[in-house]
Design a protein around this motif. Structure first.
Motif, mmCIF file in Angstrom:
data_model
loop_
_atom_site.group_PDB
_atom_site.id
_atom_site.type_symbol
_atom_site.label_atom_id
_atom_site.label_comp_id
_atom_site.label_asym_id
_atom_site.label_seq_id
_atom_site.Cartn_x
_atom_site.Cartn_y
_atom_site.Cartn_z
ATOM 1 N N MET A 1 1.009 -1.476 0.139
ATOM 2 C CA MET A 1 0.060 -0.124 0.251
ATOM 3 C C MET A 1 0.721 1.623 -0.116
ATOM 4 N N CYS A 2 0.449 1.698 -0.769
ATOM 5 C CA CYS A 2 1.435 3.451 -0.888
ATOM 6 C C CYS A 2 0.819 4.298 -0.020
ATOM 7 N N ILE A 3 2.050 5.349 0.815
ATOM 8 C CA ILE A 3 1.999 5.725 1.779
ATOM 9 C C ILE A 3 0.611 6.797 1.948
ATOM 10 N N PHE A 4 -0.006 7.558 0.238
ATOM 11 C CA PHE A 4 -1.315 8.074 0.587
ATOM 12 C C PHE A 4 -2.162 7.382 0.657
ATOM 13 N N CYS A 5 -1.918 5.544 0.248
ATOM 14 C CA CYS A 5 -3.304 5.231 0.398
ATOM 15 C C CYS A 5 -3.517 5.271 2.028
ATOM 16 N N LYS A 6 -2.529 5.257 2.506
ATOM 17 C CA LYS A 6 -1.845 5.368 4.139
ATOM 18 C C LYS A 6 -3.182 6.495 4.881
ATOM 19 N N ILE A 7 -2.253 7.073 3.967
ATOM 20 C CA ILE A 7 -3.115 8.861 4.888
ATOM 21 C C ILE A 7 -4.549 9.159 4.777
ATOM 22 N N ALA A 8 -5.110 7.959 2.832
ATOM 23 C CA ALA A 8 -5.903 8.396 2.986
ATOM 24 C C ALA A 8 -7.238 7.165 4.596
ATOM 25 N N ASN A 9 -6.663 6.398 4.507
ATOM 26 C CA ASN A 9 -6.860 5.242 5.398
ATOM 27 C C ASN A 9 -6.361 5.363 6.760
ATOM 28 N N LYS A 10 -6.185 6.789 6.791
ATOM 29 C CA LYS A 10 -5.772 7.701 8.485
ATOM 30 C C LYS A 10 -4.541 6.272 9.317
ATOM 31 N N GLU A 11 -3.937 5.507 8.552
ATOM 32 C CA GLU A 11 -3.105 4.904 9.568
ATOM 33 C C GLU A 11 -1.920 5.924 9.050
ATOM 34 N N ILE A 12 -1.316 6.905 8.547
ATOM 35 C CA ILE A 12 -0.035 7.948 8.329
ATOM 36 C C ILE A 12 -1.064 9.072 8.862
ATOM 37 N N PRO A 13 -0.823 9.808 9.524
ATOM 38 C CA PRO A 13 -1.474 11.130 10.547
ATOM 39 C C PRO A 13 -0.964 12.070 9.409
ATOM 40 N N SER A 14 -1.610 13.048 9.345
ATOM 41 C CA SER A 14 -1.419 14.265 8.682
ATOM 42 C C SER A 14 -2.237 16.174 8.789
ATOM 43 N N LYS A 15 -2.138 16.593 8.454
ATOM 44 C CA LYS A 15 -3.032 17.786 8.360
ATOM 45 C C LYS A 15 -3.742 18.028 7.600
ATOM 46 N N VAL A 16 -4.993 17.460 7.995
ATOM 47 C CA VAL A 16 -5.918 17.967 7.140
ATOM 48 C C VAL A 16 -6.218 19.064 6.975
ATOM 49 N N VAL A 17 -6.870 19.416 5.581
ATOM 50 C CA VAL A 17 -7.379 20.755 5.245
ATOM 51 C C VAL A 17 -8.806 20.481 5.011
ATOM 52 N N PHE A 18 -9.326 19.324 4.073
ATOM 53 C CA PHE A 18 -10.415 19.146 3.437
ATOM 54 C C PHE A 18 -10.718 17.065 3.004
ATOM 55 N N GLU A 19 -11.670 17.593 3.331
ATOM 56 C CA GLU A 19 -12.430 15.614 3.197
ATOM 57 C C GLU A 19 -13.456 15.253 3.068
ATOM 58 N N ASP A 20 -14.118 14.697 1.721
ATOM 59 C CA ASP A 20 -15.565 14.111 2.278
ATOM 60 C C ASP A 20 -15.422 12.769 1.316
ATOM 61 N N GLU A 21 -15.943 11.916 0.975
ATOM 62 C CA GLU A 21 -16.185 11.132 0.910
ATOM 63 C C GLU A 21 -14.937 10.053 -0.069
ATOM 64 N N HIS A 22 -14.353 11.060 -0.645
ATOM 65 C CA HIS A 22 -13.792 10.246 -2.271
ATOM 66 C C HIS A 22 -12.723 10.648 -2.071
ATOM 67 N N VAL A 23 -12.129 12.545 -1.158
ATOM 68 C CA VAL A 23 -10.944 12.907 -1.774
ATOM 69 C C VAL A 23 -10.676 12.731 -0.084
ATOM 70 N N ILE A 24 -9.301 13.183 -0.303
ATOM 71 C CA ILE A 24 -8.729 14.275 1.429
ATOM 72 C C ILE A 24 -7.753 14.836 1.153
ATOM 73 N N ALA A 25 -7.908 16.168 1.777
ATOM 74 C CA ALA A 25 -6.403 17.116 1.276
ATOM 75 C C ALA A 25 -5.776 17.555 2.504
#
Length: 112
Positions: A1-25
């Protein structure tokens, strides 16, 4: 699994700006401008070259989310740049499609 998939799955923390059911920023960990966020689909698509007609809706969502990120971060009115790199020679280093949203300073052209 790639690092961005892990961020999208909340396995790696990130400073989220925006999120909906299809995308995360989220804010880029290596910003190239005062404001620099990445917008990704939650579903893995390696890049533009790998996108299919079935990805049309999510590709449109990426750009609308980029606009929303610019609004939320306060760079929409002063201007912002969106960038999608496609392939290693274009500078893509994470092979999960993403839109860079950058602003907060004047941007030169060509970008380099």
């Amino acid at each position: 699994m790639c690092i961005f998939c892990k961020i999208a799955n909340k396995e790696i923390p990130s400073k989220v700006v925006f999120e909906d059911e299809h995308v995360i920023a989220f804010h880029d960990v290596n910003p190239q401008a005062p404001t620099h966020a990445l917008v990704i689909p939650k579903r893995h698509i390696a890049g533009i070259a790998q996108a299919t007609p079935e990805d049309e809706a999510v590709l449109g969502r990426l750009l609308l989310a980029a606009r929303r990120v610019a609004e939320l971060t306060g760079i929409a009115e002063s201007g912002f740049r969106t960038v999608v790199n496609s392939g290693a020679n274009a500078g893509q280093t994470v092979f999960h499609i993403h839109v860079h949203v950058m602003g907060g300073r004047p941007m030169a052209w060509p970008p380099g």
